[in-house]
Each structure stands twice: as C-alpha cells, then as structure tokens.
Design a protein around this motif. Structure first.
Motif, PDB file in Angstrom:
ATOM      1  N   GLU A 463     -19.099 -14.044  -8.559  1.00 49.63           N
ATOM      2  CA  GLU A 463     -18.332 -13.757  -9.932  1.00 49.63           C
ATOM      3  C   GLU A 463     -17.482 -12.728  -9.969  1.00 49.63           C
ATOM      4  N   ARG A 464     -15.971 -13.033 -10.187  1.00 49.69           N
ATOM      5  CA  ARG A 464     -15.296 -12.044 -10.330  1.00 49.69           C
ATOM      6  C   ARG A 464     -15.391 -11.198 -11.817  1.00 49.69           C
ATOM      7  N   ILE A 465     -15.472  -9.919 -11.856  1.00 51.58           N
ATOM      8  CA  ILE A 465     -15.792  -9.354 -13.156  1.00 51.58           C
ATOM      9  C   ILE A 465     -14.617  -8.702 -13.911  1.00 51.58           C
ATOM     10  N   GLN A 466     -13.564  -8.491 -12.963  1.00 51.12           N
ATOM     11  CA  GLN A 466     -12.366  -7.932 -13.541  1.00 51.12           C
ATOM     12  C   GLN A 466     -11.108  -8.048 -12.813  1.00 51.12           C
ATOM     13  N   VAL A 467     -10.003  -8.238 -13.332  1.00 53.09           N
ATOM     14  CA  VAL A 467      -8.796  -8.134 -12.862  1.00 53.09           C
ATOM     15  C   VAL A 467      -7.849  -6.770 -13.258  1.00 53.09           C
ATOM     16  N   ILE A 468      -7.210  -6.020 -12.567  1.00 49.37           N
ATOM     17  CA  ILE A 468      -6.628  -5.041 -12.884  1.00 49.37           C
ATOM     18  C   ILE A 468      -5.133  -5.191 -12.245  1.00 49.37           C
ATOM     19  N   GLU A 469      -4.154  -5.228 -13.306  1.00 52.01           N
ATOM     20  CA  GLU A 469      -2.715  -5.588 -12.893  1.00 52.01           C
ATOM     21  C   GLU A 469      -2.013  -4.182 -13.077  1.00 52.01           C
ATOM     22  N   PRO A 470      -0.806  -4.162 -12.368  1.00 56.19           N
ATOM     23  CA  PRO A 470       0.017  -2.817 -12.638  1.00 56.19           C
ATOM     24  C   PRO A 470       0.425  -2.730 -14.139  1.00 56.19           C
ATOM     25  N   THR A 471       0.606  -1.598 -14.377  1.00 51.80           N
ATOM     26  CA  THR A 471       1.092  -1.188 -15.826  1.00 51.80           C
ATOM     27  C   THR A 471       2.430  -0.753 -15.799  1.00 51.80           C
ATOM     28  N   SER A 472       3.017  -0.384 -16.688  1.00 56.39           N
ATOM     29  CA  SER A 472       4.417   0.275 -16.858  1.00 56.39           C
ATOM     30  C   SER A 472       4.576   1.734 -16.544  1.00 56.39           C
ATOM     31  N   ALA A 473       3.229   2.344 -16.306  1.00 57.08           N
ATOM     32  CA  ALA A 473       3.276   3.790 -15.881  1.00 57.08           C
ATOM     33  C   ALA A 473       3.928   4.057 -14.759  1.00 57.08           C
ATOM     34  N   ASN A 474       5.213   4.887 -14.764  1.00 60.71           N
ATOM     35  CA  ASN A 474       5.718   5.067 -13.452  1.00 60.71           C
ATOM     36  C   ASN A 474       5.155   5.993 -12.322  1.00 60.71           C
ATOM     37  N   PHE A 475       4.377   5.426 -11.654  1.00 62.67           N
ATOM     38  CA  PHE A 475       3.781   6.345 -10.550  1.00 62.67           C
ATOM     39  C   PHE A 475       4.513   6.552  -9.549  1.00 62.67           C
ATOM     40  N   HIS A 476       5.579   6.174  -9.270  1.00 62.71           N
ATOM     41  CA  HIS A 476       6.762   6.233  -8.136  1.00 62.71           C
ATOM     42  C   HIS A 476       7.154   7.512  -8.030  1.00 62.71           C
ATOM     43  N   PRO A 477       7.193   8.520  -8.982  1.00 61.73           N
ATOM     44  CA  PRO A 477       7.784  10.035  -8.621  1.00 61.73           C
ATOM     45  C   PRO A 477       6.502  10.713  -8.152  1.00 61.73           C
ATOM     46  N   VAL A 478       5.460  10.523  -8.566  1.00 64.94           N
ATOM     47  CA  VAL A 478       4.158  11.218  -8.028  1.00 64.94           C
ATOM     48  C   VAL A 478       4.148  10.953  -6.663  1.00 64.94           C
ATOM     49  N   TYR A 479       4.163   9.483  -6.161  1.00 62.75           N
ATOM     50  CA  TYR A 479       4.017   9.161  -5.142  1.00 62.75           C
ATOM     51  C   TYR A 479       5.123   9.760  -3.883  1.00 62.75           C
ATOM     52  N   GLN A 480       6.318   9.650  -4.428  1.00 66.93           N
ATOM     53  CA  GLN A 480       7.359  10.081  -3.614  1.00 66.93           C
ATOM     54  C   GLN A 480       7.217  11.711  -3.352  1.00 66.93           C
ATOM     55  N   GLU A 481       6.864  12.306  -4.412  1.00 70.42           N
ATOM     56  CA  GLU A 481       6.711  13.828  -3.992  1.00 70.42           C
ATOM     57  C   GLU A 481       5.486  14.167  -3.101  1.00 70.42           C
ATOM     58  N   TRP A 482       4.409  13.538  -3.351  1.00 72.83           N
ATOM     59  CA  TRP A 482       3.336  13.372  -2.481  1.00 72.83           C
ATOM     60  C   TRP A 482       3.652  13.090  -0.862  1.00 72.83           C
ATOM     61  N   LYS A 483       4.384  12.060  -0.799  1.00 81.11           N
ATOM     62  CA  LYS A 483       4.814  11.582   0.664  1.00 81.11           C
ATOM     63  C   LYS A 483       5.706  12.849   1.183  1.00 81.11           C
ATOM     64  N   ALA A 484       6.355  13.435   0.394  1.00 83.31           N
ATOM     65  CA  ALA A 484       7.318  14.344   0.959  1.00 83.31           C
ATOM     66  C   ALA A 484       6.420  15.485   1.428  1.00 83.31           C
ATOM     67  N   LEU A 485       5.393  15.961   0.594  1.00 81.76           N
ATOM     68  CA  LEU A 485       4.677  17.002   1.112  1.00 81.76           C
ATOM     69  C   LEU A 485       3.777  16.640   2.315  1.00 81.76           C
ATOM     70  N   LEU A 486       3.280  15.252   2.521  1.00 84.30           N
ATOM     71  CA  LEU A 486       2.894  15.034   3.629  1.00 84.30           C
ATOM     72  C   LEU A 486       3.763  15.100   4.990  1.00 84.30           C
ATOM     73  N   GLN A 487       4.893  14.463   4.553  1.00 86.23           N
ATOM     74  CA  GLN A 487       5.765  14.519   5.872  1.00 86.23           C
ATOM     75  C   GLN A 487       6.047  15.738   6.449  1.00 86.23           C
ATOM     76  N   LYS A 488       6.143  17.072   5.328  1.00 85.85           N
ATOM     77  CA  LYS A 488       6.257  18.264   5.742  1.00 85.85           C
ATOM     78  C   LYS A 488       5.214  18.663   6.564  1.00 85.85           C
ATOM     79  N   GLN A 489       4.032  18.625   6.075  1.00 85.96           N
ATOM     80  CA  GLN A 489       3.002  19.063   6.860  1.00 85.96           C
ATOM     81  C   GLN A 489       2.721  18.492   8.251  1.00 85.96           C
ATOM     82  N   LEU A 490       3.137  17.084   8.240  1.00 83.12           N
ATOM     83  CA  LEU A 490       2.958  16.457   9.698  1.00 83.12           C
ATOM     84  C   LEU A 490       3.976  17.045  10.728  1.00 83.12           C
ATOM     85  N   LYS A 491       5.214  17.682  10.099  1.00 84.54           N
ATOM     86  CA  LYS A 491       6.225  18.393  11.065  1.00 84.54           C
ATOM     87  C   LYS A 491       5.700  19.718  11.402  1.00 84.54           C
ATOM     88  N   ASN A 492       4.607  20.398  10.519  1.00 81.39           N
ATOM     89  CA  ASN A 492       4.345  21.763  11.140  1.00 81.39           C
ATOM     90  C   ASN A 492       3.419  21.766  12.237  1.00 81.39           C
TER      91      ASN A 492
END
Length: 492
Positions: A463-492
């Motif tokens: 039995e499925r108990i819950q479905v979670i859909e994307p909301t209007s909250a804009n997470f994209h800037p958080v991810y892009q900043e996080w990804k840039a920090l990771l890529q910088k770390q991988l280059k070091n």
C-alpha cells in the motif's frame, strides 16, 4: 504460514516475522539498539566482525520470538538481505580467517584501477558492466597481496549474507546477483569472469556453488533450530544484497522502475533490461534479484556512502540527548538554503560517483554569529539531497530518466523536510511505502520456497501511503552553489 526475514545492516541487524497471507509483519526486532561499531585500523579502512552479525541476528530472532505474537515453529522459510560488497573468508572448517572488509572500505581502490587499466577499460565495462574499482574482487586481491598467510588458508569467499546462511545451515552458496556485486561475473559469457580470475590469480575453487536468488540455499541445522526455537530443515530460500532487496521490497522489478533509500548510505536503484554501463563507472550495474540468462534484469545503482552516517555523526555532535525527531523539527525551522551554510556529505570512504575520490565532509560558509544547530541539521539534509541530485544527473547521462521514485518511509525519509527537499532537488516525485528490508527478505523467502507463485503475488498487498510532488520552492540556486563548491573541491 509465517516467513522470517533477516536484514544484516551496517548499523544493526533487523528481523521480521511475516504472515504470508497478509504480507504484514506480525513481529519485528532490531539488535543492537545503538549503531554497531566499524573498525578503522587505518584512514579509509572499514571492517566488521561477521561473528558480530551472527550474534546480533540470533539476538534479534530471540527478541522476536519472545514477543509471544506467533509460534516460531510455524516459520516455514527464511530470507536474508545484507550489506553489499563485503568480503568474508573462511577455511575448510568454515572458521573465519579475518574480519570482513566491508562496503565502505577504500583500501583496494588502487588495486582495482590497476586491474581496470591492465584488463582494458572497454573489456571490463562491456563484460563486467563496471570497473573492478573498490569491489569485493579487488578487496580479495588486497588480501592476496598483503596477507598471503590468510589467503593461502581460504577455502571459500563469501558476501555477508552468505556467512549468515552458512551459520544457519552449514552450506555455502552464491548467486549470479552476488557474483556481479563483487564484480566477479562476466555478463557476456554468463560465467565467472576469466579476466578477473586470471588477472588477480584467483582459483575458481574459492567460489561457492551458484544458485538462483530464489532457491533453497540450505536448511536450518538441528542444533541451530533448537537454539532459535525453529523447525530443523526449514529452507533459507532467498539471499540478496540490501539494495536489490530494497527494490524487491518496493516491487521495483521492471525496466524503468526506480527505488531509493537513505539509510547509512544513500542509493538510487533503477531497473533496466539492457547491459548498460557508465563509461566512468560512477554508477554501477549488477544482476537484479530476478535476473536470468533468458531475462536480463539489471539494477543500475548510484551510491552515496555517507548519508545516514553523516546525520548520525551530526546527532552525536549535538549530544546523546538530542533525538533524530528533534533534529528534524529543528531543521524545519531554518530557512531554505540554511542562510548560506553548505555541506558536502562525503566522509565515509571513496565515492564511486566521484571517480573513487576520498573527498571527505566539508562545511562551507559557517557564520559564528548566525548559524545554529537548526541550520546545521537543515544544511546536512540539503547537502545530502544535493548529492542525490548530482547522482541522478549521472544516471540521466546514462539513459535512465526516472518519472517517479519509490522509497520506504524510513531513515532520512522519516523527515518530511528531507523528503520534500529530495523531491525539489531532483525534480522527481516520490511515492512512500511502509516497506522494510527484513519484511522484503521474508517475502523473498516466500517466493523462493514456492509459497508465492511470483514476486508480483508476494507484493500484491503493498500500500502506498504518501506521494510527494515538487513544490514551487526554488531549490536550484542552492544546488548550483553546492555543485560549484563540490567541483572546486574535486579540482584540489
């Protein structure tokens, strides 16, 4: 009719007794209550004692039995799920030769890379669907190179679940699925990999008898049955790694279906009918539980080593009086983006999705006048969600584009904030179920013992108990900043 499922985790062992008619657990127990220790003799190493798993399994079964909710004599079959990729070694008397080198141990990365180069990248990827990397085969090669006295005494090599089945039954078996997760299996020739065997100089006699995942892997010994209150001879009818088993538990068996989990590690596991591989081996392809030579059913696995382990570390940092529920409540009070605090969650061994680099955990932009425990709890969840998004993009590069992901409402998915952040980060809706790995293993045993005619029948009451859909909250800037920090770390 009752079924017993045993889930050998890194943190603990969990068992469930399931009524085959209702497909529901009548009793569940976990042992120990606190996380089990991991031995790290050197940085990047990780070992556990298989005898610890066996003692914990017996304790958990006893706890279930003493619940008084069922008669242990009514248990008809046993299924086992287990932490993947661990190396267990026994001699001809079935005695342990050393502690298990477990899944998050990084000592064999260089050995695997040397094998990848020597055998040839295209040969490895087309036949093994993976680089030898840091998997069980390379760990065995490390023992051969560094502990020759132990290696010379090996009678059989096993994965963690094989050891528990051996302790129950006295028999040692394996499966194509298990061989593939150790990177011992040649998918083109449908056999043990001659490339791996010859390159590392292994004897084929080290490998157990190969059987189907859903088959009898031995019967419970009379002495063990008496000790555990079970009937002698009942079959161990199913064995699978924890991630294929999690997928089975969520009825993820067909091409295009995708499962996720966020326990000690974080995993996205998608099913394909193609012999697919990532050219950089950042995601890995193994034989799924329903793989046969006639029906190619593959599990494409993305693993993040340090998800729940990072949350546990954070909890311990706050003090033992703080619960996970309290941390989740705290995190929900911090704003989206954690006021600039970013965390890279990679502190539990070499990360395959980052080309086996040992990146570590990194906290960025800490403001001593601003950031609170609530910010840290939220930033940890956001960092883990970002790591999942990074991995999902790798899977998309390899032709797997999930439309929906199924997960159990457990571990980090118990946090409403994490579940929503995961969905907003990946852009993929999530269906949550009350699934459990030990329940899945029990139902798997029902399939292997012929109590169910098919996996579909074994999970037709899910039995499925819950479905979670994307909301209007804009997470994209958080991810892009996080990804840039990771890529910088991988280059070091």
């Amino acid at each position: 009719m009752l079924l017993l499922g045993i889930d050998i985790g890194t943190s603990s062992v969990k068992v469930s007794v399931v009524d085959a008619a209702t497909q529901k657990a009548v009793a569940t127990a976990q042992y120990p209550d606190e996380e089990s220790p991991i031995t790290a003799l050197h940085p990047g190493w990780a070992e556990q004692s298989p005898d610890m798993w066996w003692q914990q399994a017996q304790q958990a079964i006893s706890k279930c039995n003493t619940s008084g909710k069922y008669n242990p004599q009514d248990i008809a079959a046993i299924g086992i799920a287990y932490q993947m990729h661990g190396l267990v070694l026994v001699d001809k008397d079935q005695k342990l030769l050393r502690d298990s080198i477990i899944w998050c141990d990084s000592r064999a990365v260089e050995i695997g890379q040397q094998a990848f180069d020597a055998i040839g990248h295209e040969e490895c990827l087309s036949h093994l669907l993976n680089s030898p990397g840091n998997f069980t085969a390379s760990k065995l090669a490390w023992v051969k190179q560094n502990e020759p006295g132990i290696y010379d005494r090996i009678d059989k090599i096993m994965l963690p679940g094989d050891y528990i089945a051996m302790k129950l039954s006295g028999e040692i078996t394996t499966s194509i699925s298990a061989l593939s997760e150790g990177v011992f299996f040649d998918f083109i020739n449908n056999s043990l990999s001659k490339d791996i065997i010859n390159h590392y100089g292994f004897s084929e006699s080290l490998f157990p008898r190969v059987q189907d995942v859903f088959s009898t892997h031995g019967g419970v010994l009379p002495s063990i049955a008496q000790q555990l209150g079970l009937k002698a001879g009942i079959p161990i009818a199913y064995k699978a790694g924890d991630q294929p088993n999690n997928a089975l538990s969520l009825n993820v068996l067909n091409p295009g279906e995708v499962a996720a989990t966020a326990g000690t590690s974080g995993v996205i596991y998608g099913v394909s009918d193609q012999l697919t591989y990532d050219p950089q081996s950042r995601v890995n392809t193994f034989a799924h539980v329903n793989y046969t030579q006639q029906q190619k059913s593959l599990g494409v696995l993305l693993c993040i080593n340090g998800t729940g382990s990072l949350y546990r570390w954070t909890k311990n940092l706050f003090g033992s009086s703080v619960s996970y529920t309290q941390m989740n409540e705290q995190a929900s009070k911090a704003p989206l983006g954690s006021d600039g605090l970013r965390i890279l969650p990679f502190g539990n061994g070499a990360e395959r999705m980052l080309n086996n680099e040992l990146v570590g955990v990194h906290f960025h932009n800490i403001d001593l006048n601003l950031h609170t425990p609530a910010h840290i709890s939220r930033a940890v969840q956001e960092g883990i969600a970002c790591a999942f998004r990074y991995g999902v993009d790798i899977m998309r590069e390899n032709g797997m584009s999930p439309k929906i992901i199924r997960a159990g409402k457990a571990n980090l998915f118990l946090s409403d904030l994490f579940a929503q952040t995961f969905v907003n980060a990946t852009g993929i809706p999530v269906e949550l179920y009350n699934n459990d790995g030990s329940v899945g293993a029990a139902l798997g045993a029902g399939i292997g013992a012929g109590i169910f005619s098919s996996p579909a029948e074994a999970f037709n009451k899910m039995e499925r108990i819950q479905v979670i859909e994307p909301t209007s909250a804009n997470f994209h800037p958080v991810y892009q900043e996080w990804k840039a920090l990771l890529q910088k770390q991988l280059k070091n």
